[in-house]
Every structure is written in structure tokens, then in C-alpha cells.
Design a protein around this motif. Structure first.
Motif, PDB file in Angstrom:
ATOM      1  N   GLY A  10       0.831  -1.201   0.000  1.00 42.92           N
ATOM      2  CA  GLY A  10       0.000   0.000   0.000  1.00 42.92           C
ATOM      3  C   GLY A  10       0.864   1.249   0.000  1.00 42.92           C
ATOM      4  N   THR A  11       0.583   2.163   0.918  1.00 41.73           N
ATOM      5  CA  THR A  11       1.353   3.402   1.005  1.00 41.73           C
ATOM      6  C   THR A  11       2.527   3.277   1.963  1.00 41.73           C
ATOM      7  OG1 THR A  11      -0.109   4.226   2.761  1.00 41.73           O
ATOM      8  CG2 THR A  11      -0.678   4.796   0.486  1.00 41.73           C
ATOM      9  N   ALA A  12       2.750   2.094   2.513  1.00 40.22           N
ATOM     10  CA  ALA A  12       3.799   1.915   3.521  1.00 40.22           C
ATOM     11  C   ALA A  12       5.133   1.554   2.872  1.00 40.22           C
ATOM     12  CB  ALA A  12       3.404   0.823   4.506  1.00 40.22           C
TER      13      ALA A  12
ATOM     14  N   THR B  77       8.497  -4.355  -6.897  1.00 38.76           N
ATOM     15  CA  THR B  77       9.042  -4.051  -5.581  1.00 38.76           C
ATOM     16  C   THR B  77      10.195  -3.060  -5.719  1.00 38.76           C
ATOM     17  OG1 THR B  77       8.481  -6.251  -4.734  1.00 38.76           O
ATOM     18  CG2 THR B  77      10.139  -5.002  -3.513  1.00 38.76           C
ATOM     19  N   TYR B  78      10.050  -1.912  -5.076  1.00 40.76           N
ATOM     20  CA  TYR B  78      11.134  -0.931  -5.011  1.00 40.76           C
ATOM     21  C   TYR B  78      11.934  -1.209  -3.746  1.00 40.76           C
ATOM     22  CZ  TYR B  78      13.547   3.315  -3.679  1.00 40.76           C
ATOM     23  OH  TYR B  78      14.509   4.195  -3.257  1.00 40.76           O
ATOM     24  N   TRP B  79      13.268  -1.177  -3.835  1.00 45.06           N
ATOM     25  CA  TRP B  79      14.089  -1.483  -2.671  1.00 45.06           C
ATOM     26  C   TRP B  79      15.326  -0.580  -2.620  1.00 45.06           C
ATOM     27  CZ3 TRP B  79      19.243  -2.906  -3.027  1.00 45.06           C
ATOM     28  CH2 TRP B  79      19.702  -3.213  -4.319  1.00 45.06           C
ATOM     29  N   PHE B  80      15.895  -0.455  -1.433  1.00 47.23           N
ATOM     30  CA  PHE B  80      17.185   0.211  -1.290  1.00 47.23           C
ATOM     31  C   PHE B  80      17.907  -0.356  -0.074  1.00 47.23           C
ATOM     32  CE2 PHE B  80      14.430   2.747   1.417  1.00 47.23           C
ATOM     33  CZ  PHE B  80      15.217   3.000   2.535  1.00 47.23           C
TER      34      PHE B  80
ATOM     35  N   VAL C  92       6.087  -2.261  -1.956  1.00 52.74           N
ATOM     36  CA  VAL C  92       5.461  -3.022  -3.041  1.00 52.74           C
ATOM     37  C   VAL C  92       4.192  -2.281  -3.434  1.00 52.74           C
ATOM     38  CG1 VAL C  92       4.697  -5.298  -3.802  1.00 52.74           C
ATOM     39  CG2 VAL C  92       6.341  -5.121  -1.914  1.00 52.74           C
ATOM     40  N   PRO C  93       4.294  -1.308  -4.357  1.00 56.48           N
ATOM     41  CA  PRO C  93       3.120  -0.516  -4.720  1.00 56.48           C
ATOM     42  C   PRO C  93       2.073  -1.299  -5.494  1.00 56.48           C
ATOM     43  CG  PRO C  93       4.975   0.049  -6.108  1.00 56.48           C
ATOM     44  CD  PRO C  93       5.506  -0.872  -5.058  1.00 56.48           C
TER      45      PRO C  93
END
Length: 276
Positions: A74-76, A97-100, A91-92
Motif C-alpha cells: 500500500g502506502t507503507a 518491488t522498489y528497494w534500497f 510493493v506498490p
């Protein structure tokens, strides 16, 4: 006049305006010049020759976008204070999945663009995050051919953000680390507030004075919070990790309160920006 595909190499304030010089030798003039050219700003170097240069902080930021089967967040943004590195992911949408990952590295990698071959860092990342939650490993194992790399720099506060009719905004004026997620936000706020100042004061020099007066307090507060957060992300040595983990509950509570105050900022377009 728009100069497509050209890079500013120098800027100067003139008697009645400002002038920019481009990498092909051409120039352009106007009533004022605003440098929004980032942490390695050529405009800043032109008007403040003795200004401090950005310095590598010893923390490296790697990240990217991968395909996983993790459930949408979600927005988290999920964040993990790992044993040897700091990790975050969101995970929008299902499958994306966006990661850093932030971790300490003494030597700064050479500036060669924003992406490097994954083979140089995938193995290192898996070792750094060994023993961290399973989701972290799931994300790292999904890395493809490239990883985005951003050495984190810091820049001491400048005594002024403008000289004559040449001004600075965003990272060119006040670069901060990414640790509170406010770098782009500050740049957007700068653009909004500068527009208000230029609206309310026809003299560009006075408008730049007013802009700096309006923005200093907020920018300094965000910079201090970013420094505090960044210092806890990648402690070196087992003692540093033990101290961080012991203090983490208090840090998270206070950090959440400070972050709420930072994120509550709302510029007001209808307010008068400039007051003599």
C-alpha cells in the motif's frame, strides 16, 4: 529562450540581470538566474568560488526495482535496521518491488552514472543482510542485471543561497542525505516559495533575500533530522550496533514525532511572502 541539450558551465550576476554560459560556448541572459542543478551545482561553484564542496559521508545507497511475489504494502515503506546494513522496500503493485540498502563503505566508488553491474554488489548485499528478515533476501535474490548506486554526500550549510541576481534552490543550495525522504520535497517547496517571493517583490534581488529568510528555518530542521537518522543506519563495529539496537525503541519513538512535524509543513500560496 530555451537551450535544449546544453549544460550550464558558469553563471554570473550582471548590472541589470544575470548571464549563463553553456558547454558549447553560447550564453543566455535574463532578469535573474536560478541554479537548480543539484548537489554538484556548476552555478554554485560559479558564484561562490570558495564554497565547500560536497563530501562523501561513508555511506553507500544501492537500490532498484525488481519483480517479486511479495504482497503489496500500500502506502507503507517497510524498513529494516539490519545487523550490518539498513534496508527498505515498498510493493506498490503486485509483482513490482522498489528497494534500497544503505551501508558503510569507506571508499567512494567512482562517478560513472547511476547504475552498475549487479554482479559487483549482489553477493555483498546478501552477506550484509545475512540473518535479516526473509523478505529482504527475497528482494535481493530477485535483482536483475543492474543496480542503481548513489554514494551519499553531505554539504555544509552555505552562508548565503544567492549572489546578486543569481540564486540557488534545492540540492544546489542545501543538499541533505536521503534519510528522511525530504530532498525532492524541499526542492519542490523551494520552487513554490520562490515563485511567491517573485510574485510579491518585483526586484529579483529582494525576492531572493525574502526566499532565503523564509526557507532557512525549515531546511535547517530537515537537515538536522536527516543527520540524526543517517547516523543510526549503518553503524560500524559490533559495539556501535549494540548501542544502536539498545537505543532503537527510543530513537524510533522520537523520530516518528519529529518526522510528523516535518511532514506537516504546508506552504500557503495566498500568504504574502515578502514584507519590507
Amino acid at each position: 529562450r530555451i537551450h535544449h541539450g546544453k549544460t550550464v558551465t558558469a553563471a554570473e550576476s550582471t548590472a541589470n540581470g544575470a548571464r549563463a554560459r553553456f558547454d558549447d560556448g553560447s550564453t543566455a541572459e535574463g532578469h535573474a538566474l536560478i541554479g537548480a542543478d543539484g548537489i554538484h551545482s556548476a552555478v554554485r561553484r560559479s558564484i561562490f568560488i570558495d564554497a565547500p564542496r560536497p563530501a562523501y559521508t561513508g555511506v553507500l545507497n544501492l537500490g532498484g526495482l525488481v519483480t517479486t511475489q511479495l504482497a503489496p504494502t500500500g502506502t507503507a515503506m517497510n524498513m529494516v535496521f539490519g545487523r550490518r546494513a539498513f534496508f527498505g522496500y515498498a510493493v506498490p503493485a503486485e509483482g513490482q518491488t522498489y528497494w534500497f540498502s544503505n551501508f558503510a563503505q569507506a571508499s567512494e566508488p567512482p562517478r560513472r552514472g547511476s547504475a552498475v553491474s549487479a554482479r559487483f554488489y549482489r553477493k555483498q548485499l546478501l552477506e550484509l543482510h545475512r540473518g535479516d528478515p526473509l523478505d529482504v533476501r527475497t528482494v535481493l535474490e530477485a535483482i536483475g542485471d543492474e543496480i542503481d548506486i548513489y554514494p551519499i554526500h553531505a554539504m555544509p550549510s552555505l552562508p548565503s543561497w544567492h549572489l546578486g541576481r543569481v540564486g540557488l534552490i534545492g540540492d544546489a543550495a542545501h543538499a541533505i542525505g536521503p534519510h528522511v525522504g525530504q530532498g525532492a520535497s524541499l526542492a519542490l517547496e523551494d520552487a513554490f516559495e520562490l515563485a511567491r517571493c517573485l510574485r510579491d517583490q518585483p526586484d529579483p534581488v529582494e525576492a531572493l533575500h525574502a526566499f532565503e529568510r523564509l526557507r532557512r528555518t525549515r531546511v535547517d530542521a530537515v537537515a538536522r533530522q536527516s543527520q540524526r537518522t543517517g547516523a543510526r543506519k549503518a553503524p560500524t563495529g559490533w559495539l556501535g550496533r549494540r548501542v544502536r539496537d539498545f537505543m532503537l525503541p527510543l530513537f524510533l519513538h522520537r523520530g516518528a514525532e519529529a518526522t510528523r512535524r516535518l511532514y506537516a509543513y504546508e506552504p500557503d500560496w495566498h500568504a504574502i511572502a515578502y514584507r519590507p
